[in-house]
Scaffold this motif. Structure first.
Motif, PDB file in Angstrom:
ATOM      1  N   ILE A 118     -28.361 -27.276 -48.847  1.00 56.39           N
ATOM      2  CA  ILE A 118     -28.798 -26.693 -50.663  1.00 56.39           C
ATOM      3  C   ILE A 118     -28.843 -25.557 -50.454  1.00 56.39           C
ATOM      4  CG2 ILE A 118     -30.679 -27.297 -51.764  1.00 56.39           C
ATOM      5  CD1 ILE A 118     -31.879 -29.761 -50.244  1.00 56.39           C
ATOM      6  N   ALA A 119     -29.439 -24.575 -49.641  1.00 60.65           N
ATOM      7  CA  ALA A 119     -29.529 -23.217 -49.409  1.00 60.65           C
ATOM      8  C   ALA A 119     -28.327 -22.482 -50.119  1.00 60.65           C
ATOM      9  CB  ALA A 119     -30.426 -22.828 -48.737  1.00 60.65           C
ATOM     10  N   CYS A 120     -27.151 -22.973 -49.572  1.00 58.20           N
ATOM     11  CA  CYS A 120     -25.581 -22.910 -49.851  1.00 58.20           C
ATOM     12  C   CYS A 120     -25.441 -23.080 -50.892  1.00 58.20           C
ATOM     13  CB  CYS A 120     -24.636 -23.942 -48.505  1.00 58.20           C
ATOM     14  SG  CYS A 120     -25.205 -22.633 -47.066  1.00 58.20           S
ATOM     15  N   LEU A 121     -26.123 -24.331 -51.538  1.00 57.86           N
ATOM     16  CA  LEU A 121     -25.329 -24.960 -52.682  1.00 57.86           C
ATOM     17  C   LEU A 121     -25.928 -23.711 -54.195  1.00 57.86           C
ATOM     18  CD1 LEU A 121     -25.013 -28.495 -51.323  1.00 57.86           C
ATOM     19  CD2 LEU A 121     -23.192 -27.224 -52.564  1.00 57.86           C
ATOM     20  N   ARG A 122     -26.992 -24.096 -53.958  1.00 60.30           N
ATOM     21  CA  ARG A 122     -27.827 -23.098 -55.009  1.00 60.30           C
ATOM     22  C   ARG A 122     -27.504 -21.671 -55.075  1.00 60.30           C
ATOM     23  NH1 ARG A 122     -33.623 -25.958 -54.127  1.00 60.30           N
ATOM     24  NH2 ARG A 122     -33.521 -27.602 -54.531  1.00 60.30           N
ATOM     25  N   SER A 123     -26.750 -20.869 -53.869  1.00 58.09           N
ATOM     26  CA  SER A 123     -26.809 -19.781 -53.312  1.00 58.09           C
ATOM     27  C   SER A 123     -25.866 -19.611 -54.456  1.00 58.09           C
ATOM     28  CB  SER A 123     -26.286 -19.289 -52.630  1.00 58.09           C
ATOM     29  OG  SER A 123     -25.899 -20.076 -51.671  1.00 58.09           O
ATOM     30  N   LEU A 124     -24.914 -20.618 -55.155  1.00 58.84           N
ATOM     31  CA  LEU A 124     -23.552 -20.453 -55.527  1.00 58.84           C
ATOM     32  C   LEU A 124     -23.063 -21.039 -56.567  1.00 58.84           C
ATOM     33  CD1 LEU A 124     -21.196 -21.567 -52.087  1.00 58.84           C
ATOM     34  CD2 LEU A 124     -21.320 -18.699 -53.541  1.00 58.84           C
ATOM     35  N   GLY A 125     -24.472 -21.377 -57.541  1.00 58.03           N
ATOM     36  CA  GLY A 125     -24.242 -21.385 -58.384  1.00 58.03           C
ATOM     37  C   GLY A 125     -24.395 -23.241 -58.715  1.00 58.03           C
ATOM     38  N   PHE A 126     -24.798 -23.526 -57.695  1.00 58.76           N
ATOM     39  CA  PHE A 126     -24.769 -25.542 -58.025  1.00 58.76           C
ATOM     40  C   PHE A 126     -25.961 -26.407 -57.601  1.00 58.76           C
ATOM     41  CE2 PHE A 126     -20.790 -24.309 -56.079  1.00 58.76           C
ATOM     42  CZ  PHE A 126     -19.774 -24.308 -57.619  1.00 58.76           C
ATOM     43  N   ALA A 127     -26.139 -27.092 -58.427  1.00 60.41           N
ATOM     44  CA  ALA A 127     -27.461 -27.906 -58.470  1.00 60.41           C
ATOM     45  C   ALA A 127     -27.840 -28.682 -57.036  1.00 60.41           C
ATOM     46  CB  ALA A 127     -27.851 -29.050 -59.030  1.00 60.41           C
ATOM     47  N   ALA A 128     -28.694 -28.579 -56.650  1.00 64.09           N
ATOM     48  CA  ALA A 128     -28.782 -29.660 -55.592  1.00 64.09           C
ATOM     49  C   ALA A 128     -29.863 -29.696 -54.952  1.00 64.09           C
ATOM     50  CB  ALA A 128     -28.388 -28.981 -54.541  1.00 64.09           C
ATOM     51  N   ARG A 129     -30.473 -31.418 -54.356  1.00 68.04           N
ATOM     52  CA  ARG A 129     -31.407 -31.485 -54.214  1.00 68.04           C
ATOM     53  C   ARG A 129     -31.620 -32.676 -53.044  1.00 68.04           C
ATOM     54  NH1 ARG A 129     -31.766 -36.528 -58.549  1.00 68.04           N
ATOM     55  NH2 ARG A 129     -30.344 -37.785 -57.842  1.00 68.04           N
ATOM     56  N   TYR A 130     -32.662 -32.443 -52.256  1.00 69.31           N
ATOM     57  CA  TYR A 130     -33.548 -32.955 -51.495  1.00 69.31           C
ATOM     58  C   TYR A 130     -33.330 -34.781 -51.388  1.00 69.31           C
ATOM     59  CZ  TYR A 130     -36.015 -33.549 -46.146  1.00 69.31           C
ATOM     60  OH  TYR A 130     -36.047 -33.306 -45.201  1.00 69.31           O
ATOM     61  N   VAL A 131     -33.266 -35.083 -50.255  1.00 67.89           N
ATOM     62  CA  VAL A 131     -33.073 -36.676 -50.260  1.00 67.89           C
ATOM     63  C   VAL A 131     -34.093 -37.245 -48.633  1.00 67.89           C
ATOM     64  CG1 VAL A 131     -32.208 -39.114 -49.988  1.00 67.89           C
ATOM     65  CG2 VAL A 131     -30.840 -36.596 -51.469  1.00 67.89           C
ATOM     66  N   SER A 132     -35.179 -37.454 -48.957  1.00 63.68           N
ATOM     67  CA  SER A 132     -35.308 -38.183 -47.876  1.00 63.68           C
ATOM     68  C   SER A 132     -35.590 -39.601 -48.090  1.00 63.68           C
ATOM     69  CB  SER A 132     -37.248 -37.991 -48.143  1.00 63.68           C
ATOM     70  OG  SER A 132     -38.015 -38.690 -46.830  1.00 63.68           O
ATOM     71  N   GLY A 133     -35.698 -40.035 -46.633  1.00 57.64           N
ATOM     72  CA  GLY A 133     -35.348 -41.689 -46.632  1.00 57.64           C
ATOM     73  C   GLY A 133     -35.221 -42.203 -45.464  1.00 57.64           C
ATOM     74  N   TYR A 134     -34.834 -43.368 -44.678  1.00 56.49           N
ATOM     75  CA  TYR A 134     -33.990 -43.619 -43.909  1.00 56.49           C
ATOM     76  C   TYR A 134     -32.919 -44.398 -43.164  1.00 56.49           C
ATOM     77  CZ  TYR A 134     -39.472 -44.252 -43.751  1.00 56.49           C
ATOM     78  OH  TYR A 134     -40.846 -44.118 -44.171  1.00 56.49           O
ATOM     79  N   LEU A 135     -32.525 -44.204 -42.088  1.00 57.62           N
ATOM     80  CA  LEU A 135     -31.872 -44.496 -41.377  1.00 57.62           C
ATOM     81  C   LEU A 135     -31.254 -45.876 -40.583  1.00 57.62           C
ATOM     82  CD1 LEU A 135     -28.476 -43.172 -41.536  1.00 57.62           C
ATOM     83  CD2 LEU A 135     -28.457 -41.775 -39.808  1.00 57.62           C
ATOM     84  N   GLU A 136     -30.461 -46.488 -41.119  1.00 60.04           N
ATOM     85  CA  GLU A 136     -30.443 -47.784 -40.234  1.00 60.04           C
ATOM     86  C   GLU A 136     -29.330 -47.146 -39.161  1.00 60.04           C
ATOM     87  OE1 GLU A 136     -28.643 -52.467 -39.623  1.00 60.04           O
ATOM     88  OE2 GLU A 136     -28.299 -51.258 -41.633  1.00 60.04           O
ATOM     89  N   THR A 137     -30.071 -47.315 -37.457  1.00 60.75           N
ATOM     90  CA  THR A 137     -29.339 -46.995 -36.788  1.00 60.75           C
ATOM     91  C   THR A 137     -28.826 -48.365 -36.224  1.00 60.75           C
ATOM     92  OG1 THR A 137     -30.487 -47.033 -34.843  1.00 60.75           O
ATOM     93  CG2 THR A 137     -30.044 -44.861 -36.096  1.00 60.75           C
ATOM     94  N   LEU A 138     -27.393 -48.032 -35.337  1.00 55.39           N
ATOM     95  CA  LEU A 138     -26.388 -49.484 -34.908  1.00 55.39           C
ATOM     96  C   LEU A 138     -26.479 -49.103 -33.884  1.00 55.39           C
ATOM     97  CD1 LEU A 138     -23.310 -49.807 -37.206  1.00 55.39           C
ATOM     98  CD2 LEU A 138     -25.387 -51.285 -37.511  1.00 55.39           C
TER      99      LEU A 138
END
Length: 217
Positions: A118-138
């Motif tokens: 996200i820091a990389c993207l915002r530094s270059l002028g792009f909008a980015a947000r953080y996603v929190s969630g869960y991941l089903e593992t196999l």
């Protein structure tokens, strides 16, 4: 103190027309010149409590974003770069570890890799947000799924003009689908912790977390 939550959620396959993505140059110009769009995205363009950048972070990302390449493919290239150049090391960092430390040491966890992307993207002028969630593992082929083997997870969402918000998982170098279960969006982790508060007590404490993601169909 024990906190237990249980939810039923429905997930869907995401079909994205990647051919509709504008170039990196066009994306910057749209955000810069369309006032209504800039206002809508502003909180995801600026520094936030855990996300900031300097020239070193910008230089790290720059080769992934040539002007004429599609923004969608450029974000995938950035996620691939983080996936290949960084090692996943549990307990190496904590919530207060600076992004610059993660960049220098080339290791961390999903939260660190998402903050860095996200820091990389915002530094270059792009909008980015953080996603929190869960991941089903196999489980490995032929093995049973272990109780508590799933995990809380973090990934990113990037605004791409002509498409909208698109999600990417830099920790696993893939585009999230049904196994990524979203709980919240924010500027960074500080907006979306699963539990937040202060405990007043004497003595020490330890934290233990387990997650189970079980398909119902």
């Amino acid at each position: 103190m024990i906190v237990k939550t249980e939810s039923k959620v429905e997930t869907f396959t995401k079909i994205i027309n990647t051919q509709a993505s504008v170039s990196c140059k066009e994306a910057r110009e749209k955000v810069k010149n369309i006032s209504s769009l800039k206002i809508e995205l502003l909180q995801y363009l600026l520094p936030s409590p855990f996300i900031y950048w300097d020239e070193e972070i910008q230089v790290f990302a720059q080769d992934c974003f040539p002007d004429e390449r599609s923004l969608y493919e450029s974000v995938k290239a950035l996620c691939h770069k983080i996936f290949t150049e960084f090692s996943f090391v549990s307990n190496f960092t904590n919530i207060n570890t600076p992004i610059k430390t993660v960049l220098k040491e080339r290791k961390g966890v999903c939260q660190d890799f998402s903050h860095l992307a996200i820091a990389c993207l915002r530094s270059l002028g792009f909008a980015a947000r953080y996603v929190s969630g869960y991941l089903e593992t196999l489980p490995p082929p032929g093995k049973k799924k272990l109780q508590g083997s799933d995990a809380s997870h973090a990934w990113i969402s990037v605004f791409i003009p002509n498409i909208g918000w698109c999600e990417f998982d830099p920790t696993n170098d893939l585009v999230p689908q049904e196994r990524h279960i979203i709980t919240a969006y924010g500027r960074d982790y500080s907006d979306v912790p699963p539990l937040k508060g202060i405990i007043f007590s004497s003595g020490k404490h330890t934290l233990s977390v387990s997650v189970d993601v079980i398909p119902l169909l």
